[in-house]
Design a protein around this motif. Structure first.
Motif, PDB file in Angstrom:
ATOM      1  N   PHE A   1       3.860  15.916 -11.918  1.00  0.00           N
ATOM      2  CA  PHE A   1       3.090  16.657 -12.924  1.00  0.00           C
ATOM      3  C   PHE A   1       3.025  18.136 -12.563  1.00  0.00           C
ATOM      4  O   PHE A   1       3.204  19.008 -13.429  1.00  0.00           O
ATOM      5  CB  PHE A   1       1.679  16.079 -13.032  1.00  0.00           C
ATOM      6  CG  PHE A   1       0.776  16.884 -13.919  1.00  0.00           C
ATOM      7  CD1 PHE A   1       0.867  16.796 -15.303  1.00  0.00           C
ATOM      8  CD2 PHE A   1      -0.162  17.751 -13.365  1.00  0.00           C
ATOM      9  CE1 PHE A   1       0.038  17.546 -16.119  1.00  0.00           C
ATOM     10  CE2 PHE A   1      -0.991  18.501 -14.182  1.00  0.00           C
ATOM     11  CZ  PHE A   1      -0.889  18.397 -15.557  1.00  0.00           C
ATOM     12  N   LEU A   2       2.795  18.439 -11.279  1.00  0.00           N
ATOM     13  CA  LEU A   2       2.715  19.835 -10.848  1.00  0.00           C
ATOM     14  C   LEU A   2       4.064  20.530 -10.986  1.00  0.00           C
ATOM     15  O   LEU A   2       4.129  21.677 -11.439  1.00  0.00           O
ATOM     16  CB  LEU A   2       2.225  19.897  -9.394  1.00  0.00           C
ATOM     17  CG  LEU A   2       0.789  19.421  -9.148  1.00  0.00           C
ATOM     18  CD1 LEU A   2       0.466  19.461  -7.668  1.00  0.00           C
ATOM     19  CD2 LEU A   2      -0.199  20.281  -9.934  1.00  0.00           C
ATOM     20  N   VAL A   3       5.135  19.831 -10.612  1.00  0.00           N
ATOM     21  CA  VAL A   3       6.470  20.414 -10.738  1.00  0.00           C
ATOM     22  C   VAL A   3       6.788  20.658 -12.212  1.00  0.00           C
ATOM     23  O   VAL A   3       7.458  21.631 -12.570  1.00  0.00           O
ATOM     24  CB  VAL A   3       7.528  19.500 -10.095  1.00  0.00           C
ATOM     25  CG1 VAL A   3       8.944  19.970 -10.431  1.00  0.00           C
ATOM     26  CG2 VAL A   3       7.345  19.459  -8.584  1.00  0.00           C
ATOM     27  N   GLY A   4       6.299  19.763 -13.092  1.00  0.00           N
ATOM     28  CA  GLY A   4       6.546  19.918 -14.520  1.00  0.00           C
ATOM     29  C   GLY A   4       5.927  21.175 -15.102  1.00  0.00           C
ATOM     30  O   GLY A   4       6.313  21.608 -16.201  1.00  0.00           O
ATOM     31  N   LEU A   5       4.991  21.787 -14.394  1.00  0.00           N
ATOM     32  CA  LEU A   5       4.387  23.030 -14.860  1.00  0.00           C
ATOM     33  C   LEU A   5       5.291  24.234 -14.617  1.00  0.00           C
ATOM     34  O   LEU A   5       5.045  25.321 -15.164  1.00  0.00           O
ATOM     35  CB  LEU A   5       3.035  23.249 -14.155  1.00  0.00           C
ATOM     36  CG  LEU A   5       1.974  22.160 -14.379  1.00  0.00           C
ATOM     37  CD1 LEU A   5       0.730  22.472 -13.573  1.00  0.00           C
ATOM     38  CD2 LEU A   5       1.634  22.029 -15.865  1.00  0.00           C
ATOM     39  N   ILE A   6       6.326  24.046 -13.791  1.00  0.00           N
ATOM     40  CA  ILE A   6       7.268  25.138 -13.512  1.00  0.00           C
ATOM     41  C   ILE A   6       8.218  25.280 -14.693  1.00  0.00           C
ATOM     42  O   ILE A   6       8.895  24.308 -15.060  1.00  0.00           O
ATOM     43  CB  ILE A   6       8.062  24.861 -12.224  1.00  0.00           C
ATOM     44  CG1 ILE A   6       7.119  24.701 -11.033  1.00  0.00           C
ATOM     45  CG2 ILE A   6       9.069  25.976 -11.963  1.00  0.00           C
ATOM     46  CD1 ILE A   6       7.821  24.276  -9.762  1.00  0.00           C
ATOM     47  N   PRO A   7       8.304  26.441 -15.318  1.00  0.00           N
ATOM     48  CA  PRO A   7       9.237  26.599 -16.446  1.00  0.00           C
ATOM     49  C   PRO A   7      10.681  26.633 -15.961  1.00  0.00           C
ATOM     50  O   PRO A   7      11.032  27.419 -15.078  1.00  0.00           O
ATOM     51  CB  PRO A   7       8.815  27.947 -17.055  1.00  0.00           C
ATOM     52  CG  PRO A   7       8.175  28.692 -15.920  1.00  0.00           C
ATOM     53  CD  PRO A   7       7.518  27.664 -15.050  1.00  0.00           C
ATOM     54  N   LEU A   8      11.503  25.784 -16.515  1.00  0.00           N
ATOM     55  CA  LEU A   8      12.921  25.725 -16.161  1.00  0.00           C
ATOM     56  C   LEU A   8      13.756  26.134 -17.364  1.00  0.00           C
ATOM     57  O   LEU A   8      13.357  25.894 -18.514  1.00  0.00           O
ATOM     58  CB  LEU A   8      13.298  24.314 -15.706  1.00  0.00           C
ATOM     59  CG  LEU A   8      12.632  23.808 -14.428  1.00  0.00           C
ATOM     60  CD1 LEU A   8      13.043  22.365 -14.143  1.00  0.00           C
ATOM     61  CD2 LEU A   8      12.975  24.697 -13.238  1.00  0.00           C
TER      62      LEU A   8
ATOM     63  N   LEU B   1       0.832  -1.200   0.000  1.00  0.00           N
ATOM     64  CA  LEU B   1       0.000   0.000   0.000  1.00  0.00           C
ATOM     65  C   LEU B   1       0.869   1.253   0.000  1.00  0.00           C
ATOM     66  O   LEU B   1       0.580   2.227  -0.715  1.00  0.00           O
ATOM     67  CB  LEU B   1      -0.929   0.003   1.210  1.00  0.00           C
ATOM     68  CG  LEU B   1      -1.847   1.227   1.344  1.00  0.00           C
ATOM     69  CD1 LEU B   1      -2.776   1.338   0.142  1.00  0.00           C
ATOM     70  CD2 LEU B   1      -2.642   1.163   2.649  1.00  0.00           C
ATOM     71  N   ALA B   2       1.948   1.233   0.779  1.00  0.00           N
ATOM     72  CA  ALA B   2       2.856   2.381   0.805  1.00  0.00           C
ATOM     73  C   ALA B   2       3.460   2.621  -0.565  1.00  0.00           C
ATOM     74  O   ALA B   2       3.584   3.773  -1.014  1.00  0.00           O
ATOM     75  CB  ALA B   2       3.953   2.149   1.850  1.00  0.00           C
ATOM     76  N   ALA B   3       3.830   1.548  -1.259  1.00  0.00           N
ATOM     77  CA  ALA B   3       4.394   1.691  -2.601  1.00  0.00           C
ATOM     78  C   ALA B   3       3.356   2.243  -3.573  1.00  0.00           C
ATOM     79  O   ALA B   3       3.665   3.110  -4.404  1.00  0.00           O
ATOM     80  CB  ALA B   3       4.925   0.348  -3.085  1.00  0.00           C
ATOM     81  N   ALA B   4       2.117   1.773  -3.476  1.00  0.00           N
ATOM     82  CA  ALA B   4       1.064   2.236  -4.376  1.00  0.00           C
ATOM     83  C   ALA B   4       0.743   3.708  -4.132  1.00  0.00           C
ATOM     84  O   ALA B   4       0.609   4.495  -5.080  1.00  0.00           O
ATOM     85  CB  ALA B   4      -0.180   1.375  -4.200  1.00  0.00           C
ATOM     86  N   VAL B   5       0.618   4.091  -2.869  1.00  0.00           N
ATOM     87  CA  VAL B   5       0.340   5.491  -2.539  1.00  0.00           C
ATOM     88  C   VAL B   5       1.510   6.370  -2.967  1.00  0.00           C
ATOM     89  O   VAL B   5       1.331   7.470  -3.504  1.00  0.00           O
ATOM     90  CB  VAL B   5       0.056   5.647  -1.034  1.00  0.00           C
ATOM     91  CG1 VAL B   5      -0.043   7.126  -0.654  1.00  0.00           C
ATOM     92  CG2 VAL B   5      -1.231   4.924  -0.659  1.00  0.00           C
ATOM     93  N   GLY B   6       2.740   5.887  -2.727  1.00  0.00           N
ATOM     94  CA  GLY B   6       3.919   6.645  -3.136  1.00  0.00           C
ATOM     95  C   GLY B   6       3.973   6.864  -4.636  1.00  0.00           C
ATOM     96  O   GLY B   6       4.349   7.942  -5.104  1.00  0.00           O
ATOM     97  N   LEU B   7       3.582   5.843  -5.404  1.00  0.00           N
ATOM     98  CA  LEU B   7       3.580   5.958  -6.857  1.00  0.00           C
ATOM     99  C   LEU B   7       2.591   7.029  -7.318  1.00  0.00           C
ATOM    100  O   LEU B   7       2.914   7.875  -8.162  1.00  0.00           O
ATOM    101  CB  LEU B   7       3.233   4.611  -7.480  1.00  0.00           C
ATOM    102  CG  LEU B   7       3.155   4.556  -9.008  1.00  0.00           C
ATOM    103  CD1 LEU B   7       4.489   4.918  -9.636  1.00  0.00           C
ATOM    104  CD2 LEU B   7       2.702   3.161  -9.461  1.00  0.00           C
ATOM    105  N   ALA B   8       1.383   6.994  -6.756  1.00  0.00           N
ATOM    106  CA  ALA B   8       0.364   7.970  -7.142  1.00  0.00           C
ATOM    107  C   ALA B   8       0.768   9.380  -6.723  1.00  0.00           C
ATOM    108  O   ALA B   8       0.623  10.339  -7.497  1.00  0.00           O
ATOM    109  CB  ALA B   8      -0.976   7.589  -6.514  1.00  0.00           C
ATOM    110  N   ALA B   9       1.291   9.518  -5.498  1.00  0.00           N
ATOM    111  CA  ALA B   9       1.680  10.842  -5.009  1.00  0.00           C
ATOM    112  C   ALA B   9       2.847  11.408  -5.809  1.00  0.00           C
ATOM    113  O   ALA B   9       2.853  12.590  -6.172  1.00  0.00           O
ATOM    114  CB  ALA B   9       2.045  10.759  -3.524  1.00  0.00           C
ATOM    115  N   ALA B  10       3.850  10.573  -6.095  1.00  0.00           N
ATOM    116  CA  ALA B  10       5.005  11.039  -6.857  1.00  0.00           C
ATOM    117  C   ALA B  10       4.596  11.468  -8.258  1.00  0.00           C
ATOM    118  O   ALA B  10       5.083  12.485  -8.774  1.00  0.00           O
ATOM    119  CB  ALA B  10       6.068   9.935  -6.924  1.00  0.00           C
ATOM    120  N   ALA B  11       3.697  10.712  -8.888  1.00  0.00           N
ATOM    121  CA  ALA B  11       3.241  11.062 -10.234  1.00  0.00           C
ATOM    122  C   ALA B  11       2.486  12.385 -10.233  1.00  0.00           C
ATOM    123  O   ALA B  11       2.700  13.242 -11.113  1.00  0.00           O
ATOM    124  CB  ALA B  11       2.364   9.950 -10.792  1.00  0.00           C
ATOM    125  N   ALA B  12       1.607  12.575  -9.248  1.00  0.00           N
ATOM    126  CA  ALA B  12       0.826  13.811  -9.185  1.00  0.00           C
ATOM    127  C   ALA B  12       1.718  15.017  -8.919  1.00  0.00           C
ATOM    128  O   ALA B  12       1.594  16.066  -9.574  1.00  0.00           O
ATOM    129  CB  ALA B  12      -0.244  13.695  -8.103  1.00  0.00           C
TER     130      ALA B  12
END
Length: 232
Positions: free
Chosen positions: A100-107, A86-97
Motif C-alpha cells: 500500500f505504501l509503495v503504491g503511493l509512489i507515482p510511477l 504465524l510467519a505466513a500470517a505476519v508476512g501477509l499483513a506486512a506485504a499488504a501494508a
C-alpha cells in the motif's frame, strides 16, 4: 516468541545441480518452447489452459527432481506448524501494508499484470485462478526462495536478502520492457511494487524454514491481488 533454529542444508548436492539446470532452462528455454507451441497450434489451444499445462508440467518436474528437499521441507512444516503459519500470517499483513505504501509512489507506467487479470479471468476463470493461486506459487517458491534465497542464506543472511529480494522483483516485470514492440526501461520501475512481496516471502521461508509456508503465503498474496484487480 519462537526459538531461532540454525539454517539447515536444504538440498542434496545432486538436487542442487538438477535444480540449477532446471532454473536455467525455466528462464531461457521453456518460454521460447512455449511460445513456439502456441504459434504452431494457432488458436487451437486456449492460452490460459495451455499455461495451466505448462505450469503443471514444471511443478511435476520439480517434484521429480527435488523430491527429497520438498519432502523434508514438508516435514519441517508439520514439525513447526504454528511457527510456519504465524510467519505466513505476519508476512501477509506486512506485504499488504508495504505494498500500500509503495503504491503511493507515482510511477510513469501502469502494471500490465493487474490490468490484464480481469480480462484473463473473464475468458478462463478456472484456469486463471489455478495458475495464479496454485501452480505459479509452487514453481516460483521452489526456484526463487528455495534455490536462490535458501542456498545464499547458508553463507550470508544479508547477501541472501540483498540478492534474492530484488532478483525476484525484477523477474516479475522484466518482460514488459520489450513486450510492446519498443524497449521501455521505465517498466523496470514496476519492480518496486514487488519488493514487499519478495521480502515477505523470503522472511517467511527463513522464519519457518519450510518452503511450503512461503508457498502458502504466495498463494494468499496472489489470491488477494486477483481479487482486488477484479474488484476495481
Amino acid at each position: 516468541m519462537y526459538p531461532r533454529h540454525p539454517w539447515p542444508a536444504q538440498f542434496t548436492r545432486g538436487e542442487l545441480f538438477r535444480g540449477w539446470v532446471f532454473f536455467a532452462l525455466y528462464l531461457t528455454v521453456f518460454p521460447g518452447v512455449m511460445g513456439a507451441v502456441q504459434q504452431l497450434t494457432g488458436s487451437e489451444l486456449p492460452v490460459a489452459e495451455t499455461n495451466v499445462l505448462y505450469y503443471l508440467l514444471c511443478a511435476a518436474l520439480l517434484f521429480l527432481l527435488l523430491w527429497t528437499f520438498l519432502r523434508q521441507s514438508f516435514d519441517r512444516l508439520l514439525d513447526r506448524l504454528a511457527e510456519n503459519l504465524l510467519a505466513a500470517a505476519v508476512g501477509l499483513a506486512a506485504a499488504a501494508a508495504l505494498r500500500f505504501l509503495v503504491g503511493l509512489i507515482p510511477l510513469p507506467v501502469q502494471n500490465p499484470n493487474t490490468m490484464s487479470y480481469p480480462e484473463q479471468f473473464a475468458l478462463s476463470p478456472a484456469a486463471t485462478a489455478v495458475i495464479l493461486v496454485l501452480l505459479m506459487p509452487v514453481v516460483e517458491e521452489i526456484l526463487f526462495r528455495g534455490l536462490i534465497f535458501g542456498n545464499l542464506r547458508r553463507y550470508s543472511r544479508g547477501l541472501a536478502y540483498g540478492l534474492a529480494v530484488p532478483v525476484y522483483a525484477v523477474y516479475c516485470v522484466w518482460q514488459f520492457v520489450y513486450a510492446y514492440g519498443v524497449i521501455d526501461w521505465r517498466y523496470l520501475l514496476l519492480a518496486l511494487e514487488y519488493l514487499p512481496m519478495s521480502a515477505a516471502l523470503c522472511w517467511c521461508y527463513e522464519r519457518g524454514q519450510s518452503i511450503w509456508s512461503a508457498v502458502l503465503l504466495h498463494m494468499a498474496l496472489n489470491g488477494v491481488t486477483l481479487y482486488t484487480s477484479l474488484a476495481l
